[in-house]
Scaffold this motif. Structure first.
Motif, PDB file in Angstrom:
ATOM      1  N   THR A   9       0.675  -1.263  -0.076  1.00 38.72           N
ATOM      2  CA  THR A   9      -0.086  -0.042   0.001  1.00 38.72           C
ATOM      3  C   THR A   9       1.085   1.228   0.090  1.00 38.72           C
ATOM      4  OG1 THR A   9      -0.091  -0.074   2.313  1.00 38.72           O
ATOM      5  CG2 THR A   9      -1.887  -1.038   1.198  1.00 38.72           C
ATOM      6  N   ARG A  11       2.117   2.543   2.594  1.00 40.94           N
ATOM      7  CA  ARG A  11       2.002   3.572   3.982  1.00 40.94           C
ATOM      8  C   ARG A  11       3.397   3.637   4.401  1.00 40.94           C
ATOM      9  NH1 ARG A  11      -3.395   2.060   7.044  1.00 40.94           N
ATOM     10  NH2 ARG A  11      -4.932   2.178   5.167  1.00 40.94           N
ATOM     11  N   ALA A  56      -2.944  -4.486   4.283  1.00 34.95           N
ATOM     12  CA  ALA A  56      -2.423  -5.167   3.134  1.00 34.95           C
ATOM     13  C   ALA A  56      -2.523  -6.586   3.331  1.00 34.95           C
ATOM     14  CB  ALA A  56      -0.749  -4.981   2.712  1.00 34.95           C
ATOM     15  N   THR A  59      -5.774  -7.553   2.419  1.00 37.26           N
ATOM     16  CA  THR A  59      -5.881  -7.647   0.900  1.00 37.26           C
ATOM     17  C   THR A  59      -5.416  -8.953   0.165  1.00 37.26           C
ATOM     18  OG1 THR A  59      -5.576  -5.157   0.932  1.00 37.26           O
ATOM     19  CG2 THR A  59      -5.222  -6.324  -1.059  1.00 37.26           C
TER      20      THR A  59
END
Length: 78
Positions: A9, A11, A56, A59
C-alpha cells in the motif's frame, strides 16, 4: 527501505506536532502498523518475506498472494 514502510500500500510514517496542555508543540511521528510476514508462493515453490501493513494483509487474504506479488513487481519500476 525503512522498516516502517508497507511494500503493497505504500503506507509510511506520518509527521506532525504533539500539542501539550500548555500548548507547547513538539514533533512526533505516527507509525503505521507494519508486520513482517512470510508467505508461501506455490507458483514459484518458495517463501517470500514482505513488510506489510495490516490492511495489506487483509488484501492478500482476499485477492491471493500470486496477484498481489504481480502488482508489487509491476510497481517496482516507479
Amino acid at each position: 527501505m525503512s522498516r516502517r514502510h508497507c511494500q503493497l500500500t505504500g503506507r509510511k510514517p506520518g509527521f506532525g506536532k504533539q500539542v501539550s496542555h500548555s500548548h507547547r508543540r513538539t514533533s512526533r511521528r505516527w507509525l503505521p502498523n507494519t508486520q513482517t510476514r512470510r508467505y508461501w508462493v506455490p507458483g514459484e515453490n518458495r517463501y517470500v518475506t514482505l513488510t506489510l501493513s495490516t490492511k495489506a494483509m487483509k488484501t492478500i487474504d482476499r485477492r491471493g498472494i500470486e496477484s498481489v506479488l504481480a502488482e508489487i513487481r509491476k510497481g517496482e519500476g516507479r
